[in-house]
Design a protein around this motif. Structure first.
Motif, PDB file in Angstrom:
ATOM      1  N   ASP A   1      57.672  -6.276  76.298  1.00  0.00           N
ATOM      2  CA  ASP A   1      59.133  -6.306  76.254  1.00  0.00           C
ATOM      3  C   ASP A   1      59.651  -5.861  74.885  1.00  0.00           C
ATOM      4  OD1 ASP A   1      61.725  -7.320  77.590  1.00  0.00           O
ATOM      5  OD2 ASP A   1      61.729  -8.372  75.675  1.00  0.00           O
TER       6      ASP A   1
ATOM      7  N   ASP B   1      59.462  -2.042  75.229  1.00  0.00           N
ATOM      8  CA  ASP B   1      60.291  -1.400  76.245  1.00  0.00           C
ATOM      9  C   ASP B   1      61.777  -1.692  76.089  1.00  0.00           C
ATOM     10  OD1 ASP B   1      58.000  -0.364  77.378  1.00  0.00           O
ATOM     11  OD2 ASP B   1      57.838  -1.926  78.896  1.00  0.00           O
ATOM     12  N   ARG B   2      62.120  -2.918  75.735  1.00  0.00           N
ATOM     13  CA  ARG B   2      63.539  -3.292  75.685  1.00  0.00           C
ATOM     14  C   ARG B   2      64.103  -3.286  74.273  1.00  0.00           C
ATOM     15  NH1 ARG B   2      64.846  -8.604  78.905  1.00  0.00           N
ATOM     16  NH2 ARG B   2      66.923  -7.866  78.340  1.00  0.00           N
ATOM     17  N   GLN B   3      63.247  -3.522  73.278  1.00  0.00           N
ATOM     18  CA  GLN B   3      63.746  -3.617  71.907  1.00  0.00           C
ATOM     19  C   GLN B   3      63.348  -2.431  71.044  1.00  0.00           C
ATOM     20  OE1 GLN B   3      63.200  -7.686  70.269  1.00  0.00           O
ATOM     21  NE2 GLN B   3      62.502  -8.271  72.312  1.00  0.00           N
TER      22      GLN B   3
END
Length: 226
Positions: free
Chosen positions: A171, A174-176
Protein backbone atom coordinates in the motif's frame (compact mmCIF):
# COMPACT_ATOMS: atom_id res chain seq x y z
CA UNK A 1 36.47 -11.75 -1.48
CA UNK A 2 34.43 -8.57 -1.86
CA UNK A 3 31.08 -8.43 -0.06
CA UNK A 4 29.69 -6.79 -3.22
CA UNK A 5 31.35 -7.06 -6.61
CA UNK A 6 30.29 -5.09 -9.67
CA UNK A 7 26.74 -4.51 -8.43
CA UNK A 8 24.83 -1.93 -10.48
CA UNK A 9 21.13 -1.44 -9.78
CA UNK A 10 18.63 1.31 -10.47
CA UNK A 11 15.43 1.24 -8.45
CA UNK A 12 12.71 3.33 -10.05
CA UNK A 13 10.63 5.63 -7.89
CA UNK A 14 7.37 4.08 -6.70
CA UNK A 15 8.43 0.43 -7.02
CA UNK A 16 8.71 -2.48 -4.60
CA UNK A 17 11.96 -4.48 -4.92
CA UNK A 18 12.82 -7.74 -3.16
CA UNK A 19 16.51 -8.54 -2.64
CA UNK A 20 17.13 -12.25 -2.21
CA UNK A 21 19.99 -14.69 -1.80
CA UNK A 22 21.54 -17.22 0.50
CA UNK A 23 22.90 -16.28 3.92
CA UNK A 24 26.20 -14.50 3.33
CA UNK A 25 25.42 -13.69 -0.30
CA UNK A 26 25.75 -9.94 0.22
CA UNK A 27 22.10 -8.90 0.30
CA UNK A 28 22.27 -7.21 3.72
CA UNK A 29 25.48 -5.42 2.72
CA UNK A 30 23.65 -4.25 -0.40
CA UNK A 31 20.86 -2.82 1.74
CA UNK A 32 23.23 -1.16 4.21
CA UNK A 33 25.27 0.50 1.45
CA UNK A 34 22.12 1.57 -0.39
CA UNK A 35 20.74 3.14 2.79
CA UNK A 36 23.96 4.98 3.61
CA UNK A 37 24.62 2.91 6.73
CA UNK A 38 27.87 1.59 5.25
CA UNK A 39 30.20 3.26 2.76
CA UNK A 40 31.36 1.15 -0.21
CA UNK A 41 35.11 1.10 -0.81
CA UNK A 42 34.50 1.98 -4.46
CA UNK A 43 31.62 3.02 -6.67
CA UNK A 44 28.76 5.36 -5.86
CA UNK A 45 25.36 5.21 -4.22
CA UNK A 46 22.85 7.83 -5.32
CA UNK A 47 19.50 8.85 -3.92
CA UNK A 48 18.02 10.81 -6.79
CA UNK A 49 20.78 13.19 -7.82
CA UNK A 50 22.59 13.01 -4.45
CA UNK A 51 25.85 11.05 -4.29
CA UNK A 52 25.94 9.69 -0.74
CA UNK A 53 29.72 9.22 -0.84
CA UNK A 54 30.20 12.99 -1.16
CA UNK A 55 28.23 13.85 1.97
CA UNK A 56 29.77 14.66 5.31
CA UNK A 57 28.79 12.37 8.17
CA UNK A 58 26.40 14.96 9.57
CA UNK A 59 24.79 15.53 6.16
CA UNK A 60 24.48 11.78 5.66
CA UNK A 61 22.84 11.43 9.09
CA UNK A 62 20.39 14.18 8.20
CA UNK A 63 19.57 12.57 4.85
CA UNK A 64 18.93 9.17 6.48
CA UNK A 65 16.70 10.83 9.04
CA UNK A 66 14.68 12.93 6.58
CA UNK A 67 14.58 10.97 3.32
CA UNK A 68 15.03 7.30 4.24
CA UNK A 69 12.76 5.06 6.28
CA UNK A 70 13.89 1.85 7.96
CA UNK A 71 11.96 -1.26 8.96
CA UNK A 72 14.07 -4.00 10.50
CA UNK A 73 13.31 -7.37 12.08
CA UNK A 74 14.70 -5.97 15.34
CA UNK A 75 12.08 -3.25 15.77
CA UNK A 76 14.01 -1.01 18.19
CA UNK A 77 10.88 0.49 19.70
CA UNK A 78 11.47 2.49 22.88
CA UNK A 79 9.45 0.95 25.76
CA UNK A 80 9.33 4.19 27.75
CA UNK A 81 7.64 6.05 24.88
CA UNK A 82 4.06 5.67 23.73
CA UNK A 83 3.16 4.23 20.35
CA UNK A 84 2.58 7.78 19.08
CA UNK A 85 5.92 9.00 20.43
CA UNK A 86 7.74 6.02 18.90
CA UNK A 87 6.11 6.84 15.58
CA UNK A 88 7.15 10.48 15.80
CA UNK A 89 10.73 9.70 16.87
CA UNK A 90 12.39 10.59 13.51
CA UNK A 91 10.68 13.99 13.65
CA UNK A 92 11.81 14.55 17.23
CA UNK A 93 15.39 13.60 16.34
CA UNK A 94 15.21 16.17 13.54
CA UNK A 95 14.52 18.86 16.14
CA UNK A 96 10.73 19.02 16.17
CA UNK A 97 9.11 19.68 19.54
CA UNK A 98 7.34 16.65 21.06
CA UNK A 99 4.35 18.81 22.03
CA UNK A 100 4.00 20.28 18.53
CA UNK A 101 0.44 19.88 17.16
CA UNK A 102 1.88 19.22 13.69
CA UNK A 103 4.05 16.36 15.02
CA UNK A 104 1.12 14.87 16.90
CA UNK A 105 -1.14 15.13 13.85
CA UNK A 106 1.41 13.54 11.53
CA UNK A 107 2.05 10.65 13.92
CA UNK A 108 -1.67 9.98 14.28
CA UNK A 109 -2.09 10.20 10.51
CA UNK A 110 0.42 7.45 9.79
CA UNK A 111 -0.85 5.37 12.70
CA UNK A 112 -4.31 5.60 11.14
CA UNK A 113 -2.85 4.35 7.86
CA UNK A 114 -1.53 1.20 9.59
CA UNK A 115 -4.68 0.68 11.66
CA UNK A 116 -3.31 1.66 15.05
CA UNK A 117 -4.62 5.16 15.73
CA UNK A 118 -6.68 3.77 18.62
CA UNK A 119 -3.51 2.47 20.31
CA UNK A 120 -1.56 5.73 20.00
CA UNK A 121 -1.15 6.34 23.72
CA UNK A 122 -0.42 2.72 24.66
CA UNK A 123 3.02 1.41 25.50
CA UNK A 124 4.46 -0.68 22.65
CA UNK A 125 4.91 -3.46 25.22
CA UNK A 126 1.13 -3.88 25.22
CA UNK A 127 1.04 -4.65 21.50
CA UNK A 128 1.41 -7.96 19.72
CA UNK A 129 4.47 -8.63 17.56
CA UNK A 130 2.54 -7.83 14.41
CA UNK A 131 1.22 -4.59 15.88
CA UNK A 132 4.73 -3.59 16.91
CA UNK A 133 5.89 -4.20 13.35
CA UNK A 134 3.09 -1.93 12.15
CA UNK A 135 4.37 0.78 14.50
CA UNK A 136 7.81 0.33 12.95
CA UNK A 137 6.27 0.82 9.50
CA UNK A 138 4.42 3.93 10.70
CA UNK A 139 7.71 5.30 12.06
CA UNK A 140 9.35 4.65 8.69
CA UNK A 141 6.53 6.52 6.92
CA UNK A 142 6.31 9.53 9.25
CA UNK A 143 8.89 11.67 7.40
CA UNK A 144 7.37 10.82 3.99
CA UNK A 145 10.73 9.35 2.89
CA UNK A 146 12.01 8.94 -0.64
CA UNK A 147 12.71 5.25 -0.01
CA UNK A 148 11.99 2.68 2.69
CA UNK A 149 14.49 -0.10 3.37
CA UNK A 150 13.10 -3.20 5.05
CA UNK A 151 15.36 -6.02 6.30
CA UNK A 152 13.40 -9.27 6.79
CA UNK A 153 10.33 -7.39 8.04
CA UNK A 154 8.20 -10.56 8.13
CA UNK A 155 10.89 -12.97 9.31
CA UNK A 156 9.61 -13.37 12.88
CA UNK A 157 5.89 -13.22 12.09
CA UNK A 158 3.24 -15.88 11.58
CA UNK A 159 1.80 -16.13 8.02
CA UNK A 160 -1.36 -14.13 8.73
CA UNK A 161 0.50 -11.30 10.47
CA UNK A 162 3.21 -11.36 7.78
CA UNK A 163 0.51 -10.87 5.15
CA UNK A 164 -0.80 -7.83 7.02
CA UNK A 165 2.68 -6.29 7.01
CA UNK A 166 3.13 -6.99 3.29
CA UNK A 167 -0.24 -5.39 2.58
CA UNK A 168 0.99 -2.23 4.33
CA UNK A 169 4.26 -2.15 2.39
CA UNK A 170 2.45 -2.78 -0.89
CA UNK A 171 0.00 0.00 0.00
CA UNK A 172 2.90 2.36 0.74
CA UNK A 173 4.02 1.84 -2.86
CA UNK A 174 0.68 1.75 -4.68
CA UNK A 175 -1.31 4.39 -2.80
CA UNK A 176 1.37 6.62 -1.29
CA UNK A 177 4.01 6.46 -4.02
CA UNK A 178 6.89 5.32 -1.82
CA UNK A 179 9.79 3.18 -3.00
CA UNK A 180 10.42 0.05 -0.93
CA UNK A 181 13.54 -2.14 -1.01
CA UNK A 182 13.04 -5.31 1.03
CA UNK A 183 15.63 -7.97 1.88
CA UNK A 184 13.84 -11.28 2.38
CA UNK A 185 14.42 -15.01 2.21
CA UNK A 186 10.69 -15.67 1.85
CA UNK A 187 9.43 -16.49 -1.66
CA UNK A 188 5.87 -15.64 -0.66
CA UNK A 189 6.95 -12.20 0.58
CA UNK A 190 8.81 -11.63 -2.69
CA UNK A 191 5.62 -12.38 -4.63
CA UNK A 192 4.18 -9.10 -3.30
CA UNK A 193 6.88 -7.07 -5.01
CA UNK A 194 7.36 -5.67 -8.51
CA UNK A 195 10.74 -7.32 -9.00
CA UNK A 196 13.03 -9.78 -7.24
CA UNK A 197 16.79 -9.28 -7.40
CA UNK A 198 19.00 -12.30 -6.68
CA UNK A 199 22.51 -11.91 -5.25
CA UNK A 200 25.13 -14.65 -4.95
CA UNK A 201 28.72 -14.15 -3.75
CA UNK A 202 28.29 -10.38 -3.95
CA UNK A 203 27.11 -10.39 -7.57
CA UNK A 204 23.72 -9.97 -9.15
CA UNK A 205 22.87 -13.32 -10.72
CA UNK A 206 19.25 -12.78 -11.70
CA UNK A 207 16.32 -10.39 -11.86
CA UNK A 208 12.71 -11.50 -11.99
CA UNK A 209 9.91 -9.03 -12.79
CA UNK A 210 6.47 -9.65 -11.30
CA UNK A 211 7.77 -12.60 -9.25
CA UNK A 212 5.54 -15.50 -8.30
CA UNK A 213 6.30 -17.61 -5.23
CA UNK A 214 6.89 -20.84 -7.19
CA UNK A 215 9.30 -19.16 -9.62
CA UNK A 216 11.19 -17.46 -6.80
CA UNK A 217 11.49 -20.78 -4.94
CA UNK A 218 12.88 -22.40 -8.06
CA UNK A 219 15.46 -19.64 -8.51
CA UNK A 220 16.57 -19.93 -4.88
CA UNK A 221 16.87 -23.70 -5.20
CA UNK A 222 19.05 -23.32 -8.29
CA UNK A 223 21.30 -20.93 -6.37
CA UNK A 224 21.68 -23.39 -3.48
CA UNK A 225 22.44 -26.26 -5.84
CA UNK A 226 24.61 -24.28 -8.20
Amino acid sequence: MNALDGVSVTVERGTFLAVMGRSGSGKTTFLQCSAGLDQPTSGTVRLGDIDLSRLTESALTRLRRERIGFVFQALNLVPSLSVRENTALPLLLAGERPDSPAVRERALQVLESVGLADRAEDSPLRLSGGQQQRVAIARALVTNPAVIFADEPTGALDPVTARDVLVLLRDAVDRQGHTVVMVTHDAHAASWTDEALFIEAGRIVGRLPNPEADTVTRMLTELREG
